[in-house]
Design an enzyme around this catalytic site. Structure first.
Site, short mmCIF file in Angstrom:
data_model
loop_
_atom_site.label_atom_id
_atom_site.label_comp_id
_atom_site.label_asym_id
_atom_site.label_seq_id
_atom_site.Cartn_x
_atom_site.Cartn_y
_atom_site.Cartn_z
N GLN A 17 -9.51 -75.83 36.04
CA GLN A 17 -9.61 -75.10 34.77
C GLN A 17 -9.07 -73.68 34.77
O GLN A 17 -8.36 -73.27 33.85
CB GLN A 17 -11.08 -75.07 34.29
CG GLN A 17 -11.23 -74.43 32.94
CD GLN A 17 -12.62 -74.47 32.32
OE1 GLN A 17 -12.87 -73.79 31.38
NE2 GLN A 17 -13.51 -75.30 32.82
N LEU A 72 5.79 -83.62 42.25
CA LEU A 72 6.53 -83.11 43.41
C LEU A 72 5.58 -83.04 44.60
O LEU A 72 4.52 -82.42 44.50
CB LEU A 72 7.03 -81.69 43.07
CG LEU A 72 8.09 -81.07 43.95
CD1 LEU A 72 9.38 -81.89 43.91
CD2 LEU A 72 8.37 -79.64 43.48
N THR A 74 5.08 -81.26 47.59
CA THR A 74 5.63 -80.02 48.16
C THR A 74 5.35 -79.92 49.66
O THR A 74 5.60 -78.88 50.26
CB THR A 74 5.04 -78.79 47.44
OG1 THR A 74 3.62 -78.89 47.47
CG2 THR A 74 5.53 -78.71 46.02
N ASN A 96 -3.76 -71.71 41.70
CA ASN A 96 -5.19 -71.47 41.99
C ASN A 96 -5.69 -72.47 43.03
O ASN A 96 -6.72 -73.09 42.87
CB ASN A 96 -6.05 -71.47 40.72
CG ASN A 96 -6.18 -72.82 40.07
OD1 ASN A 96 -5.21 -73.57 39.99
ND2 ASN A 96 -7.37 -73.16 39.58
N TYR A 139 -16.06 -72.87 42.41
CA TYR A 139 -16.03 -73.46 41.06
C TYR A 139 -16.84 -72.56 40.12
O TYR A 139 -17.56 -71.65 40.55
CB TYR A 139 -16.64 -74.87 41.07
CG TYR A 139 -15.71 -75.92 41.63
CD1 TYR A 139 -14.60 -76.36 40.90
CD2 TYR A 139 -15.93 -76.47 42.88
CE1 TYR A 139 -13.74 -77.32 41.41
CE2 TYR A 139 -15.07 -77.44 43.40
CZ TYR A 139 -13.98 -77.86 42.66
OH TYR A 139 -13.12 -78.81 43.16
N GLU A 140 -16.72 -72.89 38.84
CA GLU A 140 -17.34 -72.11 37.75
C GLU A 140 -18.71 -71.50 38.06
O GLU A 140 -18.90 -70.29 38.02
CB GLU A 140 -17.45 -73.05 36.53
CG GLU A 140 -18.22 -72.51 35.36
CD GLU A 140 -17.50 -71.37 34.67
OE1 GLU A 140 -16.38 -71.57 34.24
OE2 GLU A 140 -18.08 -70.26 34.56
N ASP A 169 -14.18 -69.73 35.00
CA ASP A 169 -12.89 -70.43 34.95
C ASP A 169 -11.95 -69.87 33.88
O ASP A 169 -11.03 -69.12 34.18
CB ASP A 169 -13.13 -71.92 34.67
CG ASP A 169 -13.59 -72.65 35.92
OD1 ASP A 169 -13.37 -72.13 37.02
OD2 ASP A 169 -14.16 -73.73 35.79
N GLY A 248 -27.33 -54.77 23.23
CA GLY A 248 -27.01 -53.38 22.96
C GLY A 248 -28.23 -52.65 22.41
O GLY A 248 -29.36 -52.91 22.81
N GLY A 249 -28.00 -51.76 21.48
CA GLY A 249 -29.10 -51.00 20.91
C GLY A 249 -29.76 -51.72 19.75
O GLY A 249 -30.66 -51.17 19.12
N1 CAO Z 1 2.11 -81.53 46.89
C1 CAO Z 1 1.53 -81.56 48.10
N2 CAO Z 1 0.34 -81.03 48.37
C2 CAO Z 1 -0.32 -80.45 47.34
C3 CAO Z 1 0.22 -80.39 46.05
C4 CAO Z 1 1.50 -80.97 45.85
N3 CAO Z 1 2.07 -80.96 44.63
N4 CAO Z 1 -0.66 -79.77 45.25
C5 CAO Z 1 -1.72 -79.46 46.02
N5 CAO Z 1 -1.52 -79.85 47.27
C6 CAO Z 1 -2.41 -79.70 48.43
C7 CAO Z 1 -2.67 -78.26 48.81
O1 CAO Z 1 -1.59 -77.76 49.51
C8 CAO Z 1 -3.93 -78.42 49.66
O2 CAO Z 1 -3.55 -78.85 50.96
P1 CAO Z 1 -4.16 -78.19 52.32
O3 CAO Z 1 -5.64 -78.17 52.16
O4 CAO Z 1 -3.69 -79.17 53.36
O5 CAO Z 1 -3.60 -76.86 52.48
C9 CAO Z 1 -4.63 -79.61 48.99
O6 CAO Z 1 -3.70 -80.16 48.09
C10 CAO Z 1 -5.91 -79.34 48.26
O7 CAO Z 1 -5.88 -78.12 47.56
P2 CAO Z 1 -7.24 -77.32 47.30
O8 CAO Z 1 -7.89 -77.04 48.62
O9 CAO Z 1 -6.92 -76.16 46.45
O10 CAO Z 1 -8.09 -78.39 46.46
P3 CAO Z 1 -9.65 -78.75 46.54
O11 CAO Z 1 -9.81 -79.85 45.58
O12 CAO Z 1 -10.13 -79.00 47.91
O13 CAO Z 1 -10.36 -77.43 46.00
C11 CAO Z 1 -10.87 -75.70 44.40
C12 CAO Z 1 -10.43 -77.17 44.64
C13 CAO Z 1 -10.77 -75.44 42.92
C14 CAO Z 1 -12.32 -75.54 44.87
C15 CAO Z 1 -9.95 -74.75 45.18
O14 CAO Z 1 -8.63 -75.04 44.84
C16 CAO Z 1 -10.23 -73.30 44.94
O15 CAO Z 1 -11.21 -72.74 45.45
N6 CAO Z 1 -9.34 -72.62 44.17
C17 CAO Z 1 -9.43 -71.22 43.93
C18 CAO Z 1 -10.54 -70.91 42.98
C19 CAO Z 1 -10.37 -71.62 41.67
O16 CAO Z 1 -9.38 -71.55 41.00
N7 CAO Z 1 -11.42 -72.32 41.29
C20 CAO Z 1 -11.53 -72.77 39.90
C21 CAO Z 1 -11.33 -74.14 39.74
S1 CAO Z 1 -11.79 -74.53 38.11
O17 CAO Z 1 -13.40 -74.81 38.21
#
Ligand code: CAO
Length: 416
Positions: A17, A72, A74, A96, A139-140, A169, A248-249
């Site tokens: 989000q 993609l 990456t 993010n 998360y949020e 978020d 507020g007030g």
């Molecule tokens: N191609 C290949 N790999 C990809 C990719 C792509 N297009 N897109 C994502 N990935 C990979 C990332 O490189 C990562 O790999 P590694 O862990 O090996 O480095 C993996 O996907 C997972 O990414 P992540 O760790 O960000 O995802 P998660 O689901 O484990 O965590 C979240 C989610 C939101 C907790 C975390 O991303 C985070 O803390 N983000 C920052 C704070 C934030 O924005 N939070 C708000 C989210 S909204 O509630």
């Protein structure tokens, strides 16, 4: 109608989000937002909380309108090459991911800056760089707790409470959008891009600044006169949870209206603005309160503010929330009905203003979403449906100069 951000190309490497809310806003205002997603699965919200089997979930569609989708991988050499080409042609990269994920992918700030010195690299993280929790995934609700919102929300006899509003978020995404636009203006002056970082904790704290105000007042005088704890209850050394008290007030409270016994939202918010005391007394049929020394000043009223609210509730007992507001608005009293999401979804004014919009979607038919809350005199953002996973992959690769055969090879290698 031309759109101010037309010509700005954004690599949208965001998910869930906080990041998508930021890039969606920029897309509404004309930026070409290319959502980069992992082949096969895409943004996790495409499949979270689905209401229609196999169709993109509303969680995704409501945060990704007006974007294009490029799948993609990456982490493959071919995928990295595509991303590098995209980086060279783009103005902004927004991400993010969890802390360090972009670096592990090989796209550090230094590398991105080397590929394109004009690129603005914008990130959301849970905590700011260098913070003792900067390694945490967030998360949020985690952000609401770490940002002071939860400790100050709810009732004094209950636990810390999170808000339904996405303070961690979407709010962080809005902060990031302001950062990106500022960096774009800065780039116009210097010719260089820069790194823009916003943490969810910081963004929540920014919205809780009045609570930091209250902490300092409490430290100095030992009480907070606008809180329900004053003057009969106890204060500790931390800002308490104040229920529905006005911040507020102006004292205010959520008050019951006709039908509250069965309708969970048959309430209004009523505010006692100091200078509106006279009209309030007239509206309630209590003209004697106007000059009564127990009621005449805000200070005199505070010790029995809940008795006053109880009297107002007696007055409200035979009025629906809408009828009550229609009477009170004539007396210039700041108030509003407590609206359910169903009422908001069907509100004709919100539909007319474009705040609630219905947009077409290839799989879902159509869905309701929140349109731009920002209104312009020279721009009417047109909200379009969210893209299907990889819907624009071939189109974007062709724009990057890939031939049909090369695109086919990328598909065969599962890099796109
Ligand atoms: N191609 C290949 N790999 C990809 C990719 C792509 N297009 N897109 C994502 N990935 C990979 C990332 O490189 C990562 O790999 P590694 O862990 O090996 O480095 C993996 O996907 C997972 O990414 P992540 O760790 O960000 O995802 P998660 O689901 O484990 O965590 C979240 C989610 C939101 C907790 C975390 O991303 C985070 O803390 N983000 C920052 C704070 C934030 O924005 N939070 C708000 C989210 S909204 O509630």
């Amino acid at each position: 109608m031309s759109k101010p951000l037309e010509g700005i190309k954004i690599i949208d490497f965001t998910h869930v989000q906080a990041g998508p809310a930021c890039t969606q806003l920029l897309a509404w205002f004309g930026a070409d937002v290319i959502k980069v997603e992992r082949p096969g699965s895409g943004d996790v919200t495409r499949s979270q909380l689905r209401d229609i089997p196999d169709a993109d979930a509303l969680y995704f569609t409501m945060l990704n309108s007006n974007k294009r989708s490029l799948t993609l991988d990456t982490k493959t050499p071919e995928g990295k090459e595509v991303l590098e080409k995209l980086v060279k042609e783009s103005d902004v990269l927004v991400e993010n991911f969890a802390p360090g994920a972009l670096d592990r992918m090989g796209f550090t700030w230094e590398r991105l800056n080397e590929l394109n010195p004009k690129l603005i690299v914008a990130s959301v993280k849970g905590f700011s760089d260098g913070h003792h929790y900067d390694d945490l995934k967030v998360y949020e609700n985690v952000a609401q707790c770490a940002g002071g919102a939860a400790s100050t929300t709810g009732f004094w006899d209950g636990p810390p409470t999170v808000s339904a509003a996405a303070l961690g978020d979407s709010n962080t995404g809005m902060h990031l959008a302001i950062g990106i636009l500022t960096a774009l203006i800065g780039r116009g002056q210097t010719g260089r891009g820069q790194k823009v970082a916003v943490s969810m904790q910081d963004s929540v704290i920014n919205l809780c600044r009045v609570k930091l105000r209250d902490q300092q007042r409490l430290d100095r005088v030992g009480y907070l006169e606008e809180y329900p704890q004053y003057p009969h209850g106890e204060f500790s050394d931390v800002v308490p949870r104040g229920g529905n008290a006005g911040g507020g007030g102006q004292p205010g409270w959520v008050l019951k209206c006709k039908g509250w016994e069965t309708d969970p939202n048959a309430y209004i918010y009523f505010t006692i603005q100091g200078h509106a005391w006279e009209p309030i007394c007239r509206a309630l049929g209590k003209p004697e309160w106007i000059s009564d020394p127990n009621y005449a000043t805000a200070q005199a009223r505070q010790p029995h503010i809940f008795d006053i609210f109880a009297t107002i509730e007696e007055w409200l007992a035979d009025k629906t929330k809408y009828e009550a507001v229609d009477i009170l608005r004539k007396f210039d009293i700041p108030c509003a009905p407590v609206l359910s999401m169903k009422e908001i979804a069907n509100d004709p004014s919100l539909r007319a203003s474009g705040t609630i919009v219905e947009v077409p979607h290839k799989e879902r038919g159509s869905y309701l979403t929140v349109g731009s809350p920002i209104k312009f005199s020279g721009l009417k953002p047109e909200i379009t449906g969210s893209p299907l996973l990889g819907e624009h992959t071939d189109e974007i690769l062709a724009e990057l100069g890939y031939s049909k055969d090369q695109i086919a090879n990328l598909h065969a290698a599962r890099s796109v």
